[in-house]
Design a protein around this motif. Structure first.
Motif, PDB file in Angstrom:
ATOM      1  N   GLY A 114       0.818  -1.198   0.000  1.00 25.14           N
ATOM      2  CA  GLY A 114       0.000   0.000   0.000  1.00 25.14           C
ATOM      3  C   GLY A 114       0.853   1.249   0.000  1.00 25.14           C
ATOM      4  O   GLY A 114       2.061   1.209   0.258  1.00 25.14           O
ATOM      5  N   SER A 115       0.226   2.340  -0.316  1.00 24.30           N
ATOM      6  CA  SER A 115       0.891   3.637  -0.276  1.00 24.30           C
ATOM      7  C   SER A 115      -0.130   4.676   0.147  1.00 24.30           C
ATOM      8  O   SER A 115      -1.300   4.614  -0.247  1.00 24.30           O
ATOM      9  N   SER A 116       0.315   5.601   0.966  1.00 23.62           N
ATOM     10  CA  SER A 116      -0.585   6.635   1.460  1.00 23.62           C
ATOM     11  C   SER A 116       0.262   7.755   2.052  1.00 23.62           C
ATOM     12  O   SER A 116       1.490   7.766   1.926  1.00 23.62           O
ATOM     13  N   GLY A 117      -0.389   8.653   2.720  1.00 20.29           N
ATOM     14  CA  GLY A 117       0.289   9.760   3.372  1.00 20.29           C
ATOM     15  C   GLY A 117      -0.719  10.626   4.105  1.00 20.29           C
ATOM     16  O   GLY A 117      -1.936  10.507   3.900  1.00 20.29           O
ATOM     17  N   TYR A 118      -0.184  11.477   4.939  1.00 14.64           N
ATOM     18  CA  TYR A 118      -1.069  12.388   5.673  1.00 14.64           C
ATOM     19  C   TYR A 118      -0.557  13.811   5.510  1.00 14.64           C
ATOM     20  O   TYR A 118       0.626  14.097   5.719  1.00 14.64           O
ATOM     21  N   ASP A 119      -1.470  14.683   5.122  1.00 14.63           N
ATOM     22  CA  ASP A 119      -1.168  16.102   4.960  1.00 14.63           C
ATOM     23  C   ASP A 119      -1.547  16.809   6.252  1.00 14.63           C
ATOM     24  O   ASP A 119      -2.733  17.011   6.541  1.00 14.63           O
ATOM     25  N   PHE A 120      -0.533  17.168   7.050  1.00 17.12           N
ATOM     26  CA  PHE A 120      -0.806  17.818   8.328  1.00 17.12           C
ATOM     27  C   PHE A 120      -1.331  19.244   8.119  1.00 17.12           C
ATOM     28  O   PHE A 120      -2.038  19.762   8.988  1.00 17.12           O
ATOM     29  N   LYS A 121      -0.979  19.849   6.994  1.00 14.63           N
ATOM     30  CA  LYS A 121      -1.475  21.187   6.694  1.00 14.63           C
ATOM     31  C   LYS A 121      -2.955  21.141   6.325  1.00 14.63           C
ATOM     32  O   LYS A 121      -3.773  21.887   6.865  1.00 14.63           O
ATOM     33  N   GLY A 122      -3.302  20.272   5.395  1.00  7.08           N
ATOM     34  CA  GLY A 122      -4.694  20.152   4.969  1.00  7.08           C
ATOM     35  C   GLY A 122      -5.524  19.239   5.844  1.00  7.08           C
ATOM     36  O   GLY A 122      -6.738  19.122   5.642  1.00  7.08           O
ATOM     37  N   LYS A 123      -4.870  18.550   6.803  1.00  6.48           N
ATOM     38  CA  LYS A 123      -5.559  17.642   7.725  1.00  6.48           C
ATOM     39  C   LYS A 123      -6.382  16.600   6.971  1.00  6.48           C
ATOM     40  O   LYS A 123      -7.588  16.468   7.140  1.00  6.48           O
ATOM     41  N   GLY A 124      -5.683  15.883   6.147  1.00 11.58           N
ATOM     42  CA  GLY A 124      -6.343  14.817   5.406  1.00 11.58           C
ATOM     43  C   GLY A 124      -5.316  13.893   4.793  1.00 11.58           C
ATOM     44  O   GLY A 124      -4.115  14.208   4.700  1.00 11.58           O
ATOM     45  N   PHE A 125      -5.780  12.715   4.381  1.00  9.59           N
ATOM     46  CA  PHE A 125      -4.898  11.738   3.773  1.00  9.59           C
ATOM     47  C   PHE A 125      -4.636  12.102   2.311  1.00  9.59           C
ATOM     48  O   PHE A 125      -5.503  12.632   1.610  1.00  9.59           O
ATOM     49  N   THR A 126      -3.429  11.799   1.866  1.00 15.09           N
ATOM     50  CA  THR A 126      -3.080  11.968   0.458  1.00 15.09           C
ATOM     51  C   THR A 126      -3.583  10.753  -0.314  1.00 15.09           C
ATOM     52  O   THR A 126      -4.296   9.899   0.224  1.00 15.09           O
TER      53      THR A 126
END
Length: 895
Positions: free
Chosen positions: A834-846
Motif C-alpha cells: 500500500g501507499s498513502s500519506g497524511y497532509d498535516f497542513k490540509g488535515k487529510g490523507f493523500t
C-alpha cells in the motif's frame, strides 16, 4: 551402420554355392552320353568386326533405373548394458542409455530397437527396480526437440509416429518479450521436417510438464514448429476442469521474433461511461529495429480514445520510444446540465544516443507534454500515479563539439515547462548555446601555468533563445506566438588566479556582456486616459554591461583522534571559507524618463521585459561570505579482515552564506542562508534541510526595517523560512545476517510512469494497468507455501517534508506531509502492499492505494483499491503471465 543388403545377398549365395560345390566333389556320377562332333562352325571375326558387333550389342548399356540407397551417412549407436544383433529378426537391440546418431537426427532412450532392413527404429522407456518408467525417449532433428513416451521413426521416409509427445517452443520476442510454449499430444504423426499432426493435444506455458495448472485442449491440430499451431475446436482447462472459454477453431503463432497481430481488448463496465472495450488494437513490426502498436478505447456513452506506441532500438547507435494518446471524454448526456465534452491529449518522446555512435555529437530527447487535465481525467487507469504530478517538462537537444583548437561546444535545444494547476506553459523554440574553451594568451598550451600573468584566461559564451509564454487554450495555435521574446547574450569572462601566502587561493576577473534583442518597449504617460502607455518597438537593439569580481578562499582541516582501539577512532572537520567582492557600475545611458500624473520623473529602460532584462540603474558594490563544511567520522569496521577504518558521514555538506551591500542606504546585510544534508543509518536515510535567517526586524505591517532584530528586543537572527526533507528506506534484508546481493536497478528508459513525470518509488501508488508494465516474474522456481514461515520479506519507504514560513510573522507551515509506501510478502505467493500519506497542513490523507497480489504459478492475480478521495476506485486483474497467451485475462474495475 551402412546398408548391407547387397553384400548379405552375395555372402548368402557364396555360402550356398560353396556348399553345393563341395557336395559335388565328394560324389561324382558319370553320365553315359555319346559324344558326337558338331557340324556347325562359328565364323571367325576380325577385331574390327568384334568391336562393331560389341558396339551394336543392346545389352551393353543397362537402361533400367536402379533405386539409390536412402541411407546417406553412417548410423552410430551405443548403449550402456548391451547391444544385441538378431540375424533372424534382422534387428539390433540397444538397452539402457541407448543412443543413435544419424546426420542431424539424435535419438536417446531407455531401449531402442532398430530394424536394419526397413531402416526403422523404435524407442521407448524402461522400468527401474521400483517398477517406475525411466529414461524417456529424447528425439531431436535439427533444432526441433520432442520428449515422448515412445517413438517409431523411419530413416528413409523421415516420418514418425510419436506417443505422448512433449515439445517446447520459444515464441514472441515482440513488445512483451519471449516465452516458452509447451505442446503436448497423445499421438503425433511426423509428416516431414516441418509438419506434425496432433491428436488430443494440450498447449500451455506452465513449467509443470507433468501436471500443468492450465492448458488449452485441442482435439486435432496441425503443428509447424517455430511457426504456428492450427487447431480445431479448443477450450481452456484450469486444473483439469473445463471452462466455457472455447473457440470452434484456433490459431497459435509460434514465430520467434516480432510478428504483426491483433491485441485483444479488455471488456468491462464503467459507472459513468457505460460498457467499454479498452486497448483493442494492432501490433506491427517496422523493419528490424522498430515497431508500432495502435490501440483504441470505446465506451457506450460515446467516449473514445486511441493511443500509439512505438519502440525503436539499434545496438551501439540509439534507442527510444514515442507515445501519443488522445481521449474524447463525454460526461452525462446531451441536454443535461452536467453534460460536458473534453478532449485531452498527451505525447511522450524518449531518445538516447549511444556514446559510441558519434563521440563529437549527440542528440537526445525527453518530451512529456499535453493537456493539463490529461492525467486527472484520463480514461486509462495506468495514469493514477501521475495525477499528483503538477509539472510537465520536455527537452530536445542536439550538441556538437568541434575539437580543433580552440575547441567549441555548441548545442541547440527546445524546452517546455507546463504547470498543470495554472495551465501556464513556457517554451523556448529554440535555445542556442555555444562556448569556446579557455584561452591562456600568455602561457604555452601544454605548459605549466604559474603566477598572475600566465593564468590570465578568457573564453566566449553565447546564449540565444526564442521564449514563448502561453496557456493551454492557446497552445499549438497562432496566438501562442504573440508576445514571443527573442534575444541573444554574448559573454566574455576574463579571469586569473594565483596563490597568496601558500594557502590562500585568489581569483580576480571580470565579465563583459553584450545583449541583443529584436523588440523593445517604450513608455509614456497618457494624460487623456490617465494611464501609462507601453509602445512595442520592433527592430534590432542592444546594450552592454560589465562587472568586476574577486574572491579569496582556503581550506582548513581539523581532526580529533580518539584512539585506534575505540569504536569511533576519529572525527574530521573540513571547512572552506570564501570571501567574494563584486562591483558593477550604473548603466544610466540605457534609461529614459517620463512625467507621471503626480509630476514626478519616472525612469525606465526600453529593455525592460525583454528576454534578458534590462541593465541595472543603480551601482552594485557588495561583499559576500560563504562557509562550506563537511564532517565525517572514522569508525572501526565490523569486518575483522578490513585493514582500514570505515568513513561515516556526519554532515555531507553544511553551507552558510550572507552578504553586505555597500551601495544600499539601508538593510545592507543580506539574510543568512543555511542549507545542508547528510545520510544516516548506513545511507538508508537521507536528510536535507535549509533555512533563512534575517538579522533585521520587521514593523507591525510585516515590513523589514533598518533596525537589527537584536536591538529590537529579539534574537540575533529572525527565522523567516525553513524546509526539511527526510527519506528513509527499510527492508527485512537490513535485519538479516545474509544481506544478499543488491538488486539491479530498474531501467526507466521506457517506464511509463517515469516518462510521465511521476514518482517511481510507489509513494503516489502504482499504475493499475499491466499492459505497459507486464509482469516480469519468471516461472522457473516452483515455490510452495511453507506451513510455518520463518521469514517474511517486507520493505517500507518513508518521505517526510515540511516547509515553514515566518517572513511577516505568519508562523505557519506552508506544507507539511508524511508519505509512505511498502510491501509485505505474507507467503512466497502472497504479497500485499500500500501507499498513502497524511497532509498535516490540509488535515487529510493523500492519495491512498492498497494492493493485493497472488502468484498462481502460471497466472497472476492482482487487486488495487483506492478506498477514498478524488480518485476513489478499485481494479481487479487475473491473467496468464506468459506474453504469448497474455490475452487470456479478466479485468474489472469500478470506473
Amino acid at each position: 551402420m551402412q546398408s548391407n543388403k547387397q553384400y548379405l545377398l552375395f555372402i548368402f549365395l557364396l555360402i550356398i554355392g560353396s556348399g553345393i560345390g563341395h557336395a559335388q566333389e565328394d560324389k561324382i556320377v558319370p553320365l553315359t552320353i555319346k559324344v558326337e562332333q558338331d557340324t556347325i562352325f562359328a565364323p571367325l571375326l576380325t577385331e574390327a568386326e568384334l568391336r562393331k558387333e560389341t558396339g551394336n550389342d543392346s545389352t551393353e548399356v543397362d537402361t533400367t533405373k536402379t533405386k539409390p540407397p536412402l541411407l546417406l551417412d553412417v548410423i552410430k549407436y551405443k548403449a550402456k548394458d548391451y547391444v544385441r544383433m538378431s540375424q533372424k529378426e534382422q534387428k539390433i537391440y540397444l538397452y539402457n542409455e541407448a543412443e543413435i546418431l544419424y546426420q542431424d537426427t539424435e535419438l536417446r532412450a531407455g531401449i531402442i530397437v532398430m530394424d536394419y532392413v526397413k531402416n526403422e527404429v523404435y524407442a521407448g522407456r524402461i522400468k527401474d527396480s521400483l517398477g517406475n518408467y525411466t529414461q524417456l525417449p529424447f528425439f531431436k532433428q535439427g533444432t526441433n526437440e520432442v520428449i515422448p513416451d515412445s517413438i517409431r521413426f523411419n530413416f528413409d521416409t523421415q516420418k514418425a509416429i510419436i506417443w505422448n509427445s512433449r515439445t517446447e517452443q520459444q515464441a514472441g520476442l515482440g513488445q512483451l518479450g519471449s516465452d516458452a510454449m509447451k505442446v503436448y499430444a497423445d499421438i503425433t504423426k511426423k509428416e516431414n521436417d516441418s509438419v506434425y499432426f496432433l491428436s488430443e493435444g494440450k498447449i500451455t506455458t506452465s513449467t509443470d510438464t507433468i501436471d500443468p495448472d492450465y492448458y488449452i485442449r485441442i482435439r486435432k491440430a496441425k503443428f509447424v514448429p517455430k511457426k504456428k499451431v492450427i487447431a480445431g475446436f479448443s477450450n481452456l482447462y484450469i486444473a483439469d476442469v473445463p471452462t466455457p472459454i472455447a473457440l470452434p477453431f484456433a490459431y497459435f503463432p509460434l514465430s520467434v521474433g516480432r510478428t504483426a497481430g491483433v491485441m485483444m481488448p479488455t471488456f468491462g463496465n464503467q459507472a459513468d461511461k457505460g460498457y467499454f472495450l479498452q486497448d483493442l488494437g494492432y501490433y506491427v513490426p517496422i523493419g528490424e529495429y522498430a515497431d508500432i502498436l495502435v490501440t483504441g478505447d470505446f465506451y457506450t456513452n460515446g467516449s473514445w480514445g486511441f493511443k500509439t506506441q512505438s519502440i525503436y532500438s539499434k545496438r551501439y547507435k540509439y534507442s527510444g520510444n514515442v507515445n501519443f494518446r488522445f481521449e474524447n471524454i463525454i460526461t452525462s448526456q446531451k441536454g443535461f446540465s452536467d453534460y460536458s465534452l473534453t478532449k485531452n491529449w498527451n505525447i511522450q518522446i524518449s531518445h538516447s544516443q549511444d556514446t559510441k555512435a558519434s563521440p563529437n555529437s549527440r542528440f537526445s530527447a525527453s518530451v512529456n507534454m499535453g493537456s493539463s487535465e490529461y492525467y486527472r481525467n484520463s480514461l486509462q487507469q495506468r495514469n493514477l500515479p501521475s495525477t499528483q504530478n503538477n509539472t510537465l517538462s520536455s527537452s530536445i537537444s542536439y550538441s556538437k563539439t568541434f575539437p580543433a583548437y580552440p575547441s567549441v561546444n555548441m548545442s541547440l535545444s527546445a524546452t517546455h515547462s507546463q504547470n498543470t494547476n495554472t495551465e501556464a506553459i513556457e517554451l523556448t523554440l529554440p535555445t542556442l548555446q555555444a562556448s569556446m574553451e579557455r584561452i591562456y594568451p600568455f602561457a604555452e598550451r601544454d605548459g605549466i601555468k604559474k603566477g598572475i600573468i600566465q593564468n590570465i584566461n578568457f573564453q566566449y559564451d553565447l546564449n540565444a533563445a526564442n521564449k514563448i509564454s502561453t496557456t493551454d487554450d492557446d497552445f499549438l495555435k497562432a496566438e501562442m506566438f504573440d508576445g514571443a521574446k527573442i534575444g541573444a547574450k554574448h559573454s566574455i569572462p576574463l579571469t586569473t588566479n594565483f596563490k597568496v601566502a601558500k594557502y590562500f587561493s585568489v581569483s580576480v576577473g571580470g565579465t563583459y556582456q553584450d545583449i541583443w534583442t529584436m523588440q523593445t518597449y517604450g513608455q509614456s504617460y497618457d494624460e487623456t486616459e490617465d494611464e501609462v502607455v507601453t509602445d512595442t518597438i520592433s527592430g534590432f537593439d542592444r546594450f552592454n554591461k560589465y562587472n568586476f569580481s574577486a574572491s579569496i578562499g582556503t581550506t582548513l582541516y581539523g581532526t580529533f583522534n580518539f584512539g585506534e582501539d575505540k569504536k569511533i577512532q576519529a572525527i574530521r572537520h573540513v571547512m572552506r571559507p570564501s570571501i567574494s567582492y563584486g562591483y558593477a557600475p550604473s548603466f544610466e545611458q540605457f534609461y529614459d524618463e517620463y512625467i507621471d500624473e503626480d509630476g514626478d520623473v519616472v525612469q525606465y529602460s526600453r529593455f525592460q521585459n525583454t528576454l534578458y532584462g534590462s541593465p541595472s540603474l543603480s551601482k552594485s558594490n557588495s561583499l559576500s561570505f560563504s562557509l562550506a563544511n563537511t564532517l565525517e567520522a572514522k569508525v572501526r569496521d565490523k569486518d575483522s579482515t578490513a585493514t582500514e577504518p570505515k568513513k561515516v558521514p556526519i554532515l555531507s555538506n553544511f553551507n552558510i552564506s550572507t552578504g553586505y551591500n555597500f551601495e544600499s542606504d539601508s538593510l545592507r546585510l543580506s539574510p543568512l542562508s543555511v542549507n545542508g544534508g547528510t545520510t544516516l543509518l548506513d545511507s538508508k536515510m537521507s536528510v536535507n534541510f535549509s533555512a533563512g535567517l534575517d538579522p533585521y526586524a520587521i514593523d507591525n505591517n510585516g515590513t523589514r526595517i533598518n533596525t537589527l532584530n537584536i536591538k529590537n528586543g529579539g534574537s540575533l537572527f529572525r527565522l523567516t523560512r525553513a524546509n526539511v526533507n527526510v527519506g528513509y528506506s527499510l527492508s527485512s534484508d537490513m535485519f538479516s545476517k545474509d544481506k544478499g546481493e543488491d538488486k539491479e536497478k530498474k531501467d526507466d528508459r521506457f517506464d511509463y510512469v517515469a516518462q510521465s513525470g511521476g514518482r517511481t518509488d510507489d509513494l503516489f501508488g502504482r499504475a493499475d494497468s499491466f499492459q505497459d508494465n507486464p509482469d516480469q516474474s519468471k516461472e522457473g522456481e516452483d515455490v510452495e507455501n511453507p506451513i510455518y514461515g520463518t521469514k517474511i520479506p517486507w520493505n517500507l519507504r518513508l518521505a517526510y517534508s515540511a516547509s515553514y514560513t515566518n517572513s511577516a510573522r505568519q508562523n505557519e507551515f506552508s506544507s507539511h506531509s508524511l508519505m509512505f509506501s511498502g510491501d509485505v510478502e505474507l507467503s512466497p505467493r502472497w504479497k500485499v502492499g500500500g501507499s498513502s500519506g497524511y497532509d498535516f497542513k490540509g488535515k487529510g490523507f493523500t492519495l491512498t492505494q492498497l494492493r493485493f497480489e497472488r502468484d498462481l504459478k502460471s497466472f497472476v492475480m492482482r487487486f488495487n483499491w483506492t478506498p477514498f478521495g478524488t480518485y476513489k476506485r478499485w481494479y481487479f486483474f487475473i491473467g496468464i503471465k506468459s506474453s504469448i497467451l497474455s490475452d487470456l485475462k479478466w479485468e474489472n474495475r469500478s470506473k
